[in-house]
Design an enzyme around this catalytic site. Structure first.
Site, PDB file in Angstrom:
ATOM      1  N   CYS A  12       0.675  -1.306   0.117  1.00 45.62           N
ATOM      2  CA  CYS A  12       0.264  -0.057  -0.120  1.00 45.62           C
ATOM      3  C   CYS A  12       0.675   1.332  -0.134  1.00 45.62           C
ATOM      4  O   CYS A  12       2.013   1.260  -0.095  1.00 45.62           O
ATOM      5  CB  CYS A  12      -0.982  -0.122   1.179  1.00 45.62           C
ATOM      6  SG  CYS A  12      -1.606  -1.255   1.756  1.00 45.62           S
ATOM      7  N   ASN A 114       1.097   1.024   5.630  1.00 49.19           N
ATOM      8  CA  ASN A 114       1.748   0.400   4.777  1.00 49.19           C
ATOM      9  C   ASN A 114       2.796  -0.545   5.566  1.00 49.19           C
ATOM     10  O   ASN A 114       3.581   0.020   6.202  1.00 49.19           O
ATOM     11  CB  ASN A 114       2.550   1.392   3.984  1.00 49.19           C
ATOM     12  CG  ASN A 114       3.554   0.819   2.799  1.00 49.19           C
ATOM     13  OD1 ASN A 114       3.296  -0.253   2.574  1.00 49.19           O
ATOM     14  ND2 ASN A 114       4.721   1.692   2.582  1.00 49.19           N
ATOM     15  N   GLY A 115       2.669  -1.843   5.300  1.00 47.14           N
ATOM     16  CA  GLY A 115       3.486  -2.763   6.050  1.00 47.14           C
ATOM     17  C   GLY A 115       2.906  -3.904   6.273  1.00 47.14           C
ATOM     18  O   GLY A 115       1.765  -4.481   6.035  1.00 47.14           O
ATOM     19  N   CYS A 252      14.043  -1.383   2.795  1.00 49.80           N
ATOM     20  CA  CYS A 252      13.946  -2.413   1.610  1.00 49.80           C
ATOM     21  C   CYS A 252      14.255  -1.889   0.516  1.00 49.80           C
ATOM     22  O   CYS A 252      14.078  -0.839  -0.081  1.00 49.80           O
ATOM     23  CB  CYS A 252      12.148  -2.546   1.604  1.00 49.80           C
ATOM     24  SG  CYS A 252      11.874  -3.585   0.226  1.00 49.80           S
ATOM     25  N   TYR A 258      12.127  -1.926  -7.372  1.00 48.99           N
ATOM     26  CA  TYR A 258      10.842  -1.964  -8.252  1.00 48.99           C
ATOM     27  C   TYR A 258       9.629  -1.180  -7.694  1.00 48.99           C
ATOM     28  O   TYR A 258       8.945  -0.576  -8.684  1.00 48.99           O
ATOM     29  CB  TYR A 258      10.567  -3.655  -8.228  1.00 48.99           C
ATOM     30  CG  TYR A 258       9.191  -3.877  -8.586  1.00 48.99           C
ATOM     31  CD1 TYR A 258       8.840  -3.647  -9.917  1.00 48.99           C
ATOM     32  CD2 TYR A 258       8.213  -4.130  -7.898  1.00 48.99           C
ATOM     33  CE1 TYR A 258       7.418  -3.931 -10.508  1.00 48.99           C
ATOM     34  CE2 TYR A 258       6.691  -4.601  -8.381  1.00 48.99           C
ATOM     35  CZ  TYR A 258       6.497  -4.694  -9.666  1.00 48.99           C
ATOM     36  OH  TYR A 258       5.149  -4.747  -9.946  1.00 48.99           O
ATOM     37  N   SER A 299       9.543  -0.801 -14.438  1.00 46.55           N
ATOM     38  CA  SER A 299      10.705  -0.662 -13.806  1.00 46.55           C
ATOM     39  C   SER A 299      12.252  -1.189 -14.458  1.00 46.55           C
ATOM     40  O   SER A 299      12.977  -0.889 -13.810  1.00 46.55           O
ATOM     41  CB  SER A 299      10.573  -1.007 -12.377  1.00 46.55           C
ATOM     42  OG  SER A 299      10.008  -2.188 -12.456  1.00 46.55           O
ATOM     43  N   CYS A 398       9.895 -12.973   2.609  1.00 45.20           N
ATOM     44  CA  CYS A 398       9.845 -11.702   2.981  1.00 45.20           C
ATOM     45  C   CYS A 398       8.650 -11.619   4.099  1.00 45.20           C
ATOM     46  O   CYS A 398       7.377 -11.734   3.630  1.00 45.20           O
ATOM     47  CB  CYS A 398       9.991 -10.568   2.190  1.00 45.20           C
ATOM     48  SG  CYS A 398       9.713  -8.774   2.702  1.00 45.20           S
ATOM     49  N   CYS A 449      17.739  -3.464   4.168  1.00 45.52           N
ATOM     50  CA  CYS A 449      17.352  -4.718   4.255  1.00 45.52           C
ATOM     51  C   CYS A 449      17.452  -5.578   3.092  1.00 45.52           C
ATOM     52  O   CYS A 449      17.335  -4.838   1.846  1.00 45.52           O
ATOM     53  CB  CYS A 449      16.039  -4.936   4.589  1.00 45.52           C
ATOM     54  SG  CYS A 449      15.156  -6.406   4.473  1.00 45.52           S
ATOM     55  N   CYS A 452      15.743 -10.622   1.164  1.00 44.17           N
ATOM     56  CA  CYS A 452      15.229 -11.769   0.201  1.00 44.17           C
ATOM     57  C   CYS A 452      16.555 -12.141  -0.639  1.00 44.17           C
ATOM     58  O   CYS A 452      16.346 -13.320  -1.403  1.00 44.17           O
ATOM     59  CB  CYS A 452      14.136 -11.118  -0.619  1.00 44.17           C
ATOM     60  SG  CYS A 452      14.418  -9.535  -1.027  1.00 44.17           S
TER      61      CYS A 452
HETATM   62  S1  SF4 Z   1      13.197  -8.928   2.747  1.00 42.87           S
HETATM   63 FE1  SF4 Z   1      13.359  -8.158   0.377  1.00 42.87          FE
HETATM   64  S2  SF4 Z   1      11.373  -7.329  -0.077  1.00 42.87           S
HETATM   65 FE2  SF4 Z   1      11.398  -7.727   2.144  1.00 42.87          FE
HETATM   66  S3  SF4 Z   1      11.783  -5.905   3.032  1.00 42.87           S
HETATM   67 FE3  SF4 Z   1      13.788  -6.808   2.858  1.00 42.87          FE
HETATM   68  S4  SF4 Z   1      14.819  -6.109   0.983  1.00 42.87           S
HETATM   69 FE4  SF4 Z   1      12.350  -5.662   0.941  1.00 42.87          FE
END
Ligand code: SF4
Length: 462
Positions: A12, A114-115, A252, A258, A299, A398, A449, A452
């Site tokens: 969101c 958002n989250g 993130c 993206y 993207s 994630c 982060c 992934c």
């Molecule tokens: S795990 Fe990947 S998609 Fe999830 S918050 Fe971390 S960087 Fe973003």
């Protein structure tokens, strides 16, 4: 049936406005239009009217949810919060459409999220044990109930928001509005999701991305800091503090790859610049003999421009994208679903025919559509197709606000790069290195982060 592309999806966009002029609803509408890419399943706006909160929300795009009549009903207010939603937790039902407006003994609050909250079950149990019932199944409904619960004893929206946010674990950006004329923005202490503050002579707005500030004619004042709670009232910031703590910190990195719009600036770094640098880095790390470079809209385009610049190959438009189909769209029959990529993307044969072409895309998640994209280029006459991906292989799940399912669904988790190349029928396939991706995003004020890719969901604070 909804068909979702082989991409991650955000949960969101949030927006909030505290103005000196009575046009908070129309300004929020404009902001949500600019944030539509972060969620297309539903939209909503809540405004204050005296000591009350009015709202309108529904499933659909912003332009479908609001018409002249509903906007007139919401007009005349100085405060608003708004939301566009992509549902990953809690079903896409009307009850889950945000803002969630909660009534309690002494008033009402409107909350947008958002989250994704990782301890939501525990919080749900705690509230259920004291008799709180829930109309919806979303994380936002639990957060709104938690704020209302704290307000019973604290009798102050601001303190209740801080108390509730201190109990949340996971990724969250919130905009909250009480009946007291305060509009409050909160960013989780890890800083997973972006949230910024805009200022103009009209007042203060909060938004997930700066593209919304630009659209509304506001200047970027600053980003909300990880763990910060910012309170606006009567068009001014009246309080800000950083009461939320965590052991890790990290935005993130997929926001740059993206999620975000290329014209947004997140935590000090232009999204366009980051994607362009990813393309340049890809060209240095994985060069190839080819005639031209194109990107998969949207993207993959900036990375393709960067790849072309660095490699000296001409940049061409490889696809025309039908912009009237959202990221999630409905196809009733299997035949239509099979043709879905074709409906969205059509190759520009003039640029592709007889060419050895480099195609830049942002990511491969489940691996369900990449082969179809390459197939389209081959059918349009491409001689060779060299796929370049501006994020490393996606191998871990994630829990922080994206709709990645089980790790077993991630193609790079159980196939080698060469097996994926074969699956896609590409001549070559190469991903940017993790080091290359982080390097391309240098200039961001926060660490990342990278969970992934490497299983590390933020960096430890000193
Ligand atoms: S795990 Fe990947 S998609 Fe999830 S918050 Fe971390 S960087 Fe973003």
């Amino acid at each position: 049936m909804f068909l979702r592309s082989d991409k991650l999806h955000e949960e969101c966009a949030v927006f909030g406005a505290s103005l000196k002029t009575p046009d908070a609803a129309s300004l929020t509408y404009n902001g949500l239009i600019a944030l539509q890419h972060r969620g297309q399943e539903s939209a909503g706006i809540a405004v204050t009217e005296g000591n009350n909160i009015l709202y309108h929300k529904n499933e659909g795009l912003v332009s479908e949810v609001f018409d002249k009549k509903t906007m007139e009903r919401l007009s005349g207010s100085y405060n608003a919060v708004g939301h566009t939603r992509y549902s990953t937790k809690g079903s896409a039902t009307h009850a889950n459409v945000q803002p969630i407006v909660k009534e309690y003994l002494t008033g009402r609050i409107a909350v947008c999220l958002n989250g994704n909250i990782t301890n939501i079950d525990k919080l749900h149990e705690k509230l259920a044990a004291v008799g709180v019932s829930f109309a919806a199944s979303s994380h936002c409904d639990v957060i709104a109930a938690l704020i209302a619960y704290h307000n019973v004893t604290l009798n102050c929206t601001e303190k209740s928001v801080v108390a509730a946010a201190s109990e949340l674990e996971g990724a969250f950006c919130l905009t909250v509005m009480g009946c007291d004329g305060k509009v409050i923005a909160v960013r989780d202490p890890n800083g997973y999701r972006p949230l910024c503050i805009g200022k103009s002579e009209k007042g203060i707005i909060f938004a997930s991305e700066t593209s919304a500030l630009d659209t509304c004619g506001f200047e970027l004042l600053r980003d909300v800091k990880p763990g910060e709670v910012v309170v606006a009232q009567n068009g001014e910031i009246v309080n800000s503090s950083v009461p939320l703590e965590s052991e890790t910190l990290g935005l993130c990195i997929f926001e740059y790859v993206y999620f975000a719009r290329p014209d947004s600036v997140i935590d000090g770094l232009s999204v366009f610049k980051a994607r362009y640098e990813m393309g340049r880095r890809l060209a240095r790390e994985c060069p190839t003999d080819a005639d031209c470079v194109c990107g998969v809209p949207d993207s993959g385009l900036e990375a393709a421009m960067g790849y072309a610049f660095e490699s000296g190959l001409p940049y061409v438009s490889g696809f025309n994208k039908n912009r009237y189909i959202g990221r999630s769209f409905i196809f009733p029959t299997q035949a239509e679903r099979a043709n879905a990529v074709r409906m969205k993307l059509n190759p520009v044969a003039f640029n592709v025919e007889g060419k050895r072409i480099v195609v830049c895309d942002d990511s491969i998640v489940r691996g369900t559509t990449g082969g179809k994209t390459i197939d389209l280029l081959r059918k349009a006459g491409a001689k060779e197709v060299h796929l370049r991906i501006s994020s490393p292989p996606f191998i871990h799940s994630c829990s922080y606000g994206t709709d990645v399912g089980d790790e077993s669904t991630l193609v790079a988790n159980h196939k080698t790069i060469d097996e994926i190349r074969e699956l896609f029928n590409a001549d070559t396939l190469a991903y940017i290195s993790l080091e290359g991706l982080v390097d391309a995003c240098s200039g961001c004020n926060l660490p990342f982060c990278l969970g992934c890719f490497n299983g590390e969901y933020g960096v430890k604070k000193n």
